[in-house]
Design a protein around this motif. Structure first.
Motif, PDB file in Angstrom:
ATOM      1  N   VAL A   1       0.789  -1.282  -0.095  1.00 50.69           N
ATOM      2  CA  VAL A   1      -0.135   0.697  -0.080  1.00 50.69           C
ATOM      3  C   VAL A   1       0.719   1.350  -0.029  1.00 50.69           C
ATOM      4  O   VAL A   1       0.999   2.249  -0.945  1.00 50.69           O
ATOM      5  CB  VAL A   1      -0.605  -0.054   1.520  1.00 50.69           C
ATOM      6  N   VAL A   2       1.762   0.837   1.203  1.00 48.81           N
ATOM      7  CA  VAL A   2       3.099   2.401   1.001  1.00 48.81           C
ATOM      8  C   VAL A   2       3.545   2.288  -0.477  1.00 48.81           C
ATOM      9  O   VAL A   2       3.932   3.705  -0.748  1.00 48.81           O
ATOM     10  CB  VAL A   2       4.204   2.483   2.022  1.00 48.81           C
ATOM     11  N   GLY A   3       4.434   1.366  -0.877  1.00 48.17           N
ATOM     12  CA  GLY A   3       4.451   1.692  -1.953  1.00 48.17           C
ATOM     13  C   GLY A   3       4.241   2.522  -3.321  1.00 48.17           C
ATOM     14  O   GLY A   3       4.506   2.679  -4.113  1.00 48.17           O
ATOM     15  N   ILE A   4       2.581   1.696  -3.417  1.00 43.26           N
ATOM     16  CA  ILE A   4       1.979   1.938  -4.298  1.00 43.26           C
ATOM     17  C   ILE A   4       1.228   3.671  -4.409  1.00 43.26           C
ATOM     18  O   ILE A   4       1.096   4.668  -5.404  1.00 43.26           O
ATOM     19  CB  ILE A   4       0.333   1.156  -5.142  1.00 43.26           C
ATOM     20  N   LEU A   5       1.060   3.987  -3.090  1.00 47.21           N
ATOM     21  CA  LEU A   5       1.462   5.186  -2.787  1.00 47.21           C
ATOM     22  C   LEU A   5       2.157   6.374  -3.559  1.00 47.21           C
ATOM     23  O   LEU A   5       2.204   7.476  -3.466  1.00 47.21           O
ATOM     24  CB  LEU A   5       0.771   6.036  -1.959  1.00 47.21           C
ATOM     25  N   ASP A   6       3.381   5.549  -2.703  1.00 40.10           N
ATOM     26  CA  ASP A   6       4.573   6.363  -2.703  1.00 40.10           C
ATOM     27  C   ASP A   6       4.924   6.713  -4.488  1.00 40.10           C
ATOM     28  O   ASP A   6       4.625   7.667  -5.265  1.00 40.10           O
ATOM     29  CB  ASP A   6       5.475   6.291  -2.117  1.00 40.10           C
ATOM     30  N   LEU A   7       4.519   5.864  -5.275  1.00 41.27           N
ATOM     31  CA  LEU A   7       4.862   5.576  -6.772  1.00 41.27           C
ATOM     32  C   LEU A   7       4.181   6.514  -7.505  1.00 41.27           C
ATOM     33  O   LEU A   7       4.189   7.649  -8.153  1.00 41.27           O
ATOM     34  CB  LEU A   7       4.323   4.758  -7.130  1.00 41.27           C
ATOM     35  N   LEU A   8       1.985   7.032  -6.683  1.00 41.26           N
ATOM     36  CA  LEU A   8       1.560   7.370  -7.355  1.00 41.26           C
ATOM     37  C   LEU A   8       1.592   8.789  -7.039  1.00 41.26           C
ATOM     38  O   LEU A   8       1.787   9.801  -7.981  1.00 41.26           O
ATOM     39  CB  LEU A   8       0.177   7.189  -6.672  1.00 41.26           C
TER      40      LEU A   8
ATOM     41  N   LEU B   1       5.028   8.520   3.994  1.00 40.12           N
ATOM     42  CA  LEU B   1       5.563   7.061   5.216  1.00 40.12           C
ATOM     43  C   LEU B   1       5.039   7.926   6.108  1.00 40.12           C
ATOM     44  O   LEU B   1       4.462   7.655   7.985  1.00 40.12           O
ATOM     45  CB  LEU B   1       7.303   8.724   5.421  1.00 40.12           C
ATOM     46  N   LEU B   2       4.471   9.130   6.075  1.00 38.11           N
ATOM     47  CA  LEU B   2       3.451   9.138   7.355  1.00 38.11           C
ATOM     48  C   LEU B   2       2.141   8.301   7.959  1.00 38.11           C
ATOM     49  O   LEU B   2       1.599   7.604   8.808  1.00 38.11           O
ATOM     50  CB  LEU B   2       2.684  10.954   7.349  1.00 38.11           C
ATOM     51  N   LEU B   3       1.460   7.810   6.526  1.00 33.52           N
ATOM     52  CA  LEU B   3       1.210   6.706   6.619  1.00 33.52           C
ATOM     53  C   LEU B   3       1.543   4.683   7.002  1.00 33.52           C
ATOM     54  O   LEU B   3       1.314   4.524   8.461  1.00 33.52           O
ATOM     55  CB  LEU B   3       0.486   6.275   4.941  1.00 33.52           C
TER      56      LEU B   3
END
Length: 416
Positions: free
Chosen positions: A38-45, A84-86
């Motif tokens: 989830v964090v990785g996908i959010l980071d890429l987007l 990172l906050l997430l």
């Protein structure tokens, strides 16, 4: 509610008949992998969205500050903040049944956050530095030195914060402990402190700027100053080598800055011809008439010779001996010729000091020094102008029955 979400996979595994201890570890692994995804996908987007939006914004604005910020990867770094906050919010949920591991994960996340802030600060400072260098007002100022000072402070605060996180102490206690080691810190950062003082002094007094031609004989440096850092100054010599010297040497040692010459109306030519003394003589009327064929001094010789003749006649000077009364000398006429030649030279700045003078006699002869300024200050052109002048004067010496001193090719011993 967080516990219910955290135990969904756990309850499902129990229903499958897996043991409770093994189900707990599988539950932890599943939640951790889900969090990473989830964090990785959010980071890429977010990275793609912020990069595209910042590029669009940079094209629409007139200033190049945003372009420089993009080059220094500032938008890309800012995109990491929300993921990172997430992650920090999800860690307590993921490690619900593993308090020790959860605490360690929060510490790692906090350290990553501190490092991320350091990189953002570094990107901002670099963007400010690069932007200020594009402004004519600051292009020649030692901006690098000030940026490095802020970076040192940022690094110190980062290390102290990370240490406080690892040791679970407040940063103020850590700072208090460092007070006892202040002497060691001063010793370690001695060059940086001296460099900072030197940078401020140089900037405030406008002693040197980026691009100045300076000569630093102590360090064998002679060329253009290309960089001023907190600890070192880089000078690109004219042979394209680079000399690095300590920044504090700018205020502790003596050096020559050629900026005054470059900003003036010309570059000084100061060189002498050494004339043999044995060839110096008074000029006869016949010799003066011969020299009148030289156009640059013809009017001078007519006027001056007439005044001398009138003076000698008025005072009943006995001219059977050439020494009596007033007379022209070949070296004096040659000196006047040099002045006329330089006055008519197109490459000489006539508005600046122009002088041809006779220096004190030496064992080699009498120096006739030329002191003028060339209009063109560029090195190659300056050398050409100076060579052109002395080529002409060296060839002209013989027309005045004078000789330039030079050492004999061989010294013969007296056999007697």
């Amino acid at each position: 509610m967080n516990n219910n979400i955290a135990h969904l996979l756990y309850d499902y595994l129990i229903e499958l008949g897996i043991s409770e201890s093994f189900a707990r570890y599988l539950n932890l692994l599943g939640l951790f992998l889900a969090m990473l995804i989830v964090v990785g996908i959010l980071d890429l987007l977010l990275k793609k969205i912020i990069r595209k939006s910042s590029n669009i914004l940079a094209r629409k604005t007139k200033t190049n500050l945003d372009d420089i910020a993009i080059t220094n990867k500032l938008p890309r770094l800012l995109a990491h903040i929300f993921p990172l906050l997430l992650a920090m919010e999800l860690i307590p949920v993921v490690f619900t049944d593993f308090d020790y591991l959860g605490k360690m994960a929060l510490e790692v996340g906090s350290i990553i956050g501190v490092i991320l802030i350091l990189n953002i600060v570094k990107s901002i400072l670099r963007s400010i530095r690069d932007y200020m260098k594009t402004l004519p007002k600051y292009s020649d100022k030692p901006i690098d030195s000030y940026i490095q000072v802020f970076m040192i402070i940022a690094w110190i605060l980062t290390i102290m914060t990370i240490f406080a996180i690892i040791t679970d102490t407040t940063i103020w206690k850590f700072i208090t402990a460092l007070g006892a080691a202040s002497a060691i810190l001063l010793l370690l950062f001695k060059d940086s402190i001296l460099g900072l003082v030197a940078s401020i002094t140089v900037s405030m007094n406008d002693m040197v700027r980026i691009g100045d031609w300076i000569t630093f004989e102590k360090y064998g440096a002679d060329g253009d100053l290309i960089e001023i850092n907190l600890a070192t100054v880089k000078i690109q010599n004219f042979d394209k080598t680079i000399t690095t010297i300590p920044t504090y040497a700018l205020i502790t040692d003596s050096f020559k800055n050629w900026r005054g010459m470059q900003e003036s109306g010309g570059r000084r030519i100061k060189r002498a011809l050494i004339i043999k003394q044995k060839n110096i003589k008074f000029l006869t009327d016949k010799e003066i008439e011969k020299l009148k064929n030289i156009q640059l001094i013809a009017n001078y010789l007519n006027t001056r010779n007439e005044k001398i003749s009138n003076y000698n006649q008025k005072n009943n000077i006995d001219k059977t001996l050439l020494l009596n009364g007033q007379n022209l000398t070949n070296i004096g006429v040659f000196r006047k010729y040099i002045e006329s030649y330089l006055s008519n030279h197109s490459a000489i700045n006539s508005k600046m000091t122009m002088m041809t003078r006779q220096l004190a006699p030496t064992p080699q002869g009498i120096p006739i020094e030329i002191y003028v300024f060339s209009s063109d200050k560029r090195w190659t052109n300056y050398e050409y102008i100076m060579s052109d002048i002395f080529d002409h004067l060296l060839a002209a010496v013989s027309y005045f029955d004078l000789e330039v001193f030079e050492l004999p090719t061989s010294l013969q011993k007296d056999d007697a």
